[in-house]
Design a protein around this motif. Structure first.
Motif, PDB file in Angstrom:
ATOM      1  N   ALA A 193      34.161  92.729  51.959  1.00 30.43           N
ATOM      2  CA  ALA A 193      34.768  93.158  50.698  1.00 30.43           C
ATOM      3  C   ALA A 193      35.514  91.993  50.051  1.00 30.43           C
ATOM      4  CB  ALA A 193      35.713  94.324  50.930  1.00 30.43           C
ATOM      5  N   SER A 194      35.931  92.199  48.799  1.00 30.76           N
ATOM      6  CA  SER A 194      36.615  91.169  48.036  1.00 30.76           C
ATOM      7  C   SER A 194      37.877  91.735  47.409  1.00 30.76           C
ATOM      8  CB  SER A 194      35.689  90.632  46.941  1.00 30.76           C
ATOM      9  OG  SER A 194      36.398  89.830  46.033  1.00 30.76           O
ATOM     10  N   SER A 195      38.856  90.873  47.206  1.00 29.80           N
ATOM     11  CA  SER A 195      40.100  91.279  46.547  1.00 29.80           C
ATOM     12  C   SER A 195      40.156  90.797  45.105  1.00 29.80           C
ATOM     13  CB  SER A 195      41.305  90.716  47.314  1.00 29.80           C
ATOM     14  OG  SER A 195      41.264  89.297  47.328  1.00 29.80           O
ATOM     15  N   ASP A 196      39.012  90.384  44.556  1.00 27.38           N
ATOM     16  CA  ASP A 196      38.992  89.786  43.222  1.00 27.38           C
ATOM     17  C   ASP A 196      39.373  90.774  42.114  1.00 27.38           C
ATOM     18  OD1 ASP A 196      38.236  87.458  44.379  1.00 27.38           O
ATOM     19  OD2 ASP A 196      36.110  87.653  43.924  1.00 27.38           O
ATOM     20  N   SER A 197      38.985  92.042  42.282  1.00 23.28           N
ATOM     21  CA  SER A 197      39.197  93.031  41.222  1.00 23.28           C
ATOM     22  C   SER A 197      40.591  93.639  41.297  1.00 23.28           C
ATOM     23  CB  SER A 197      38.153  94.141  41.331  1.00 23.28           C
ATOM     24  OG  SER A 197      36.847  93.621  41.248  1.00 23.28           O
ATOM     25  N   LYS A 198      41.084  94.069  40.141  1.00 25.66           N
ATOM     26  CA  LYS A 198      42.331  94.820  40.097  1.00 25.66           C
ATOM     27  C   LYS A 198      42.082  96.249  40.571  1.00 25.66           C
ATOM     28  CE  LYS A 198      44.371  92.215  36.260  1.00 25.66           C
ATOM     29  NZ  LYS A 198      44.927  92.298  34.878  1.00 25.66           N
ATOM     30  N   PRO A 199      43.137  96.947  41.003  1.00 20.63           N
ATOM     31  CA  PRO A 199      42.955  98.329  41.457  1.00 20.63           C
ATOM     32  C   PRO A 199      42.245  99.175  40.413  1.00 20.63           C
ATOM     33  CG  PRO A 199      45.145  97.573  42.036  1.00 20.63           C
ATOM     34  CD  PRO A 199      44.532  96.494  41.186  1.00 20.63           C
ATOM     35  N   SER A 200      41.199  99.853  40.844  1.00 22.03           N
ATOM     36  CA  SER A 200      40.429 100.729  39.973  1.00 22.03           C
ATOM     37  C   SER A 200      39.683 101.710  40.855  1.00 22.03           C
ATOM     38  CB  SER A 200      39.426  99.928  39.125  1.00 22.03           C
ATOM     39  OG  SER A 200      38.422  99.355  39.961  1.00 22.03           O
ATOM     40  N   LEU A 201      39.196 102.778  40.265  1.00 18.69           N
ATOM     41  CA  LEU A 201      38.416 103.743  41.034  1.00 18.69           C
ATOM     42  C   LEU A 201      37.122 103.109  41.533  1.00 18.69           C
ATOM     43  CD1 LEU A 201      38.043 106.575  42.135  1.00 18.69           C
ATOM     44  CD2 LEU A 201      37.080 107.245  39.903  1.00 18.69           C
ATOM     45  N   HIS A 202      36.532 102.235  40.724  1.00 24.27           N
ATOM     46  CA  HIS A 202      35.302 101.559  41.151  1.00 24.27           C
ATOM     47  C   HIS A 202      35.563 100.691  42.379  1.00 24.27           C
ATOM     48  CE1 HIS A 202      31.491  99.427  41.010  1.00 24.27           C
ATOM     49  NE2 HIS A 202      32.166  98.290  41.050  1.00 24.27           N
ATOM     50  N   GLN A 203      36.637  99.890  42.343  1.00 22.63           N
ATOM     51  CA  GLN A 203      36.932  99.037  43.483  1.00 22.63           C
ATOM     52  C   GLN A 203      37.295  99.869  44.711  1.00 22.63           C
ATOM     53  OE1 GLN A 203      40.651  97.219  44.190  1.00 22.63           O
ATOM     54  NE2 GLN A 203      39.795  95.209  44.707  1.00 22.63           N
ATOM     55  N   LEU A 204      38.070 100.931  44.503  1.00 27.24           N
ATOM     56  CA  LEU A 204      38.445 101.806  45.614  1.00 27.24           C
ATOM     57  C   LEU A 204      37.198 102.394  46.278  1.00 27.24           C
ATOM     58  CD1 LEU A 204      40.684 103.287  47.225  1.00 27.24           C
ATOM     59  CD2 LEU A 204      40.621 105.071  45.449  1.00 27.24           C
ATOM     60  N   SER A 205      36.242 102.816  45.459  1.00 26.22           N
ATOM     61  CA  SER A 205      34.997 103.373  45.986  1.00 26.22           C
ATOM     62  C   SER A 205      34.229 102.334  46.793  1.00 26.22           C
ATOM     63  CB  SER A 205      34.128 103.900  44.840  1.00 26.22           C
ATOM     64  OG  SER A 205      34.789 104.908  44.108  1.00 26.22           O
ATOM     65  N   GLU A 206      34.194 101.103  46.289  1.00 18.29           N
ATOM     66  CA  GLU A 206      33.495 100.032  47.001  1.00 18.29           C
ATOM     67  C   GLU A 206      34.184  99.710  48.323  1.00 18.29           C
ATOM     68  OE1 GLU A 206      30.510  97.736  46.386  1.00 18.29           O
ATOM     69  OE2 GLU A 206      30.309  99.869  45.930  1.00 18.29           O
ATOM     70  N   LEU A 207      35.497  99.668  48.314  1.00 16.70           N
ATOM     71  CA  LEU A 207      36.240  99.399  49.543  1.00 16.70           C
ATOM     72  C   LEU A 207      35.963 100.466  50.596  1.00 16.70           C
ATOM     73  CD1 LEU A 207      39.679  98.291  48.045  1.00 16.70           C
ATOM     74  CD2 LEU A 207      38.060  96.818  49.261  1.00 16.70           C
ATOM     75  N   GLN A 208      35.981 101.739  50.183  1.00 17.88           N
ATOM     76  CA  GLN A 208      35.727 102.818  51.133  1.00 17.88           C
ATOM     77  C   GLN A 208      34.291 102.758  51.657  1.00 17.88           C
ATOM     78  OE1 GLN A 208      36.995 106.726  49.941  1.00 17.88           O
ATOM     79  NE2 GLN A 208      35.754 107.762  51.488  1.00 17.88           N
ATOM     80  N   ARG A 209      33.339 102.567  50.756  1.00 23.20           N
ATOM     81  CA  ARG A 209      31.926 102.533  51.164  1.00 23.20           C
ATOM     82  C   ARG A 209      31.666 101.381  52.135  1.00 23.20           C
ATOM     83  NH1 ARG A 209      27.508  99.688  49.959  1.00 23.20           N
ATOM     84  NH2 ARG A 209      28.614  98.446  48.387  1.00 23.20           N
ATOM     85  N   LEU A 210      32.138 100.194  51.789  1.00 21.58           N
ATOM     86  CA  LEU A 210      31.901  99.043  52.650  1.00 21.58           C
ATOM     87  C   LEU A 210      32.587  99.199  54.000  1.00 21.58           C
ATOM     88  CD1 LEU A 210      32.277  96.203  49.999  1.00 21.58           C
ATOM     89  CD2 LEU A 210      30.179  96.838  51.209  1.00 21.58           C
ATOM     90  N   HIS A 211      33.806  99.705  53.987  1.00 23.24           N
ATOM     91  CA  HIS A 211      34.547  99.902  55.234  1.00 23.24           C
ATOM     92  C   HIS A 211      33.780 100.829  56.171  1.00 23.24           C
ATOM     93  CE1 HIS A 211      37.965 100.635  57.929  1.00 23.24           C
ATOM     94  NE2 HIS A 211      38.625  99.673  57.310  1.00 23.24           N
ATOM     95  N   MET A 212      33.237 101.908  55.608  1.00 21.77           N
ATOM     96  CA  MET A 212      32.578 102.913  56.440  1.00 21.77           C
ATOM     97  C   MET A 212      31.192 102.470  56.902  1.00 21.77           C
ATOM     98  SD  MET A 212      33.826 106.473  54.704  1.00 21.77           S
ATOM     99  CE  MET A 212      33.145 107.466  56.028  1.00 21.77           C
ATOM    100  N   THR A 213      30.589 101.509  56.222  1.00 26.09           N
ATOM    101  CA  THR A 213      29.277 101.022  56.653  1.00 26.09           C
ATOM    102  C   THR A 213      29.383  99.791  57.555  1.00 26.09           C
ATOM    103  OG1 THR A 213      29.045  99.747  54.597  1.00 26.09           O
ATOM    104  CG2 THR A 213      28.030 101.926  54.660  1.00 26.09           C
ATOM    105  N   LYS A 214      30.569  99.194  57.652  1.00 30.07           N
ATOM    106  CA  LYS A 214      30.728  97.997  58.466  1.00 30.07           C
ATOM    107  C   LYS A 214      31.635  98.201  59.679  1.00 30.07           C
ATOM    108  CE  LYS A 214      28.232  95.559  55.633  1.00 30.07           C
ATOM    109  NZ  LYS A 214      26.854  95.143  56.018  1.00 30.07           N
ATOM    110  N   ILE A 215      32.609  99.090  59.578  1.00 32.80           N
ATOM    111  CA  ILE A 215      33.570  99.283  60.674  1.00 32.80           C
ATOM    112  C   ILE A 215      33.389 100.683  61.245  1.00 32.80           C
ATOM    113  CG2 ILE A 215      35.986  99.290  61.335  1.00 32.80           C
ATOM    114  CD1 ILE A 215      36.552  97.331  59.105  1.00 32.80           C
ATOM    115  N   PRO A 216      32.963 100.794  62.503  1.00 32.99           N
ATOM    116  CA  PRO A 216      32.635 102.114  63.040  1.00 32.99           C
ATOM    117  C   PRO A 216      33.854 102.951  63.423  1.00 32.99           C
ATOM    118  CG  PRO A 216      32.274 100.436  64.705  1.00 32.99           C
ATOM    119  CD  PRO A 216      32.605  99.706  63.434  1.00 32.99           C
ATOM    120  N   PHE A 217      33.650 104.237  63.363  1.00 34.74           N
ATOM    121  CA  PHE A 217      34.549 105.187  64.026  1.00 34.74           C
ATOM    122  C   PHE A 217      34.143 105.181  65.497  1.00 34.74           C
ATOM    123  CE2 PHE A 217      35.606 109.205  65.853  1.00 34.74           C
ATOM    124  CZ  PHE A 217      36.788 109.590  65.269  1.00 34.74           C
ATOM    125  N   GLU A 218      35.110 104.988  66.398  1.00 37.42           N
ATOM    126  CA  GLU A 218      34.754 104.975  67.821  1.00 37.42           C
ATOM    127  C   GLU A 218      35.958 105.311  68.699  1.00 37.42           C
ATOM    128  OE1 GLU A 218      35.859 102.287  69.971  1.00 37.42           O
ATOM    129  OE2 GLU A 218      35.705 100.413  68.812  1.00 37.42           O
TER     130      GLU A 218
END
Length: 247
Positions: free
Chosen positions: A12-37
């Motif tokens: 993920a990147s911190s380039d964007s200011k807080p927005s719903l689009h960035q929040l959605s990207e952060l959540q999606r990327l987190h869940m596809t890269k960091i497992p629940f275990e």
């Protein structure tokens, strides 16, 4: 703790200011890269509600975690990035139709133009922020909505393959990570906990989800699931190759 190292952990990147689009990207990327275990739970490695030790595990040791770890650290990140985010408590609705121990799941509430439920630590759930206004949001795993059931009390509902059921009930009352101490201990030691019986490792994919549960590997793509039995060596290889985990 290094914000950029954490962001790099899930591409993920911190380039964007807080927005719903960035929040959605952060959540999606987190869940596809960091497992629940729950691998530490099964191996009786203590889990402490300390952000530095959680950061070390998830970021520096390339591991996942369960809700207190994943949502605890992600909440910290959101605050560092300028989001108005709060930890909240939820009660899980189990597949057997019974409620789990009250308020033992940690989730996140993010205030944008309106409040959104954000959760990177539930396992099989939405990869999108869900508004509390009842509007449905659909991703590859189903259609999700939030239904108000009382004053400051809401249910997260999933509709999948024609079956509609709550995943959990949450309050909007703000919590601190330390408030989940009892739940964190319960989910590490109680036989009534979902996490004290067999290994569970899961993460979202672009097409659905992949999960190791005990010695079975399940891949879900576009609603269709296939489960394959595993030997110990096969399981170790999948954990290493597909989840980046070496125990």
């Amino acid at each position: 703790m290094d914000i950029e190292k954490y962001l790099n952990r899930f591409h993920a990147s911190s380039d964007s200011k807080p927005s719903l689009h960035q929040l959605s990207e952060l959540q999606r990327l987190h869940m596809t890269k960091i497992p629940f275990e729950n691998l530490d739970v099964i191996r009786r490695v203590p889990i402490y509600l300390n952000l530095h030790s959680i950061y070390d595990k998830i970021v520096l040791r390339n591991r996942g975690g369960y809700c207190y770890e994943l949502n605890g650290l992600f909440h910290w990140l959101l605050e560092q990035l300028g989001y108005d985010a709060s930890l909240i408590a939820a009660t899980v609705y189990r597949p057997n139709g019974r409620w789990a121990k009250p308020e033992t799941h940690a989730a996140i509430l993010v205030q944008m133009d309106e409040p959104y439920l954000v959760d990177v630590g539930f396992g099989d759930s939405t990869i999108l922020p869900i508004p509390l206004n009842g509007s449905p949001q659909t991703d590859v795993s189903g259609t999700y909505s939030v239904e108000q059931v009382g004053k400051g009390l809401f249910d997260l509902i999933r509709n999948r393959n024609g079956d509609s059921r709550p995943l959990y009930r949450f309050s909007t009352n703000m919590k601190q990570l330390v408030d989940f101490h009892e739940g964190c201990v319960f989910n590490q030691v109680s036989r009534e906990s979902t996490f004290t019986h067999v290994d569970i490792v899961t993460k979202a994919t672009a097409e659905g989800r992949m999960t190791v549960k005990d010695y079975e590997f399940t891949v879900t793509e576009n609603g269709a699931s296939k489960t394959t039995p595993l030997s110990k060596n096969e399981k170790d290889a999948i954990l290493s190759d597909l989840f980046g985990i070496n125990i």
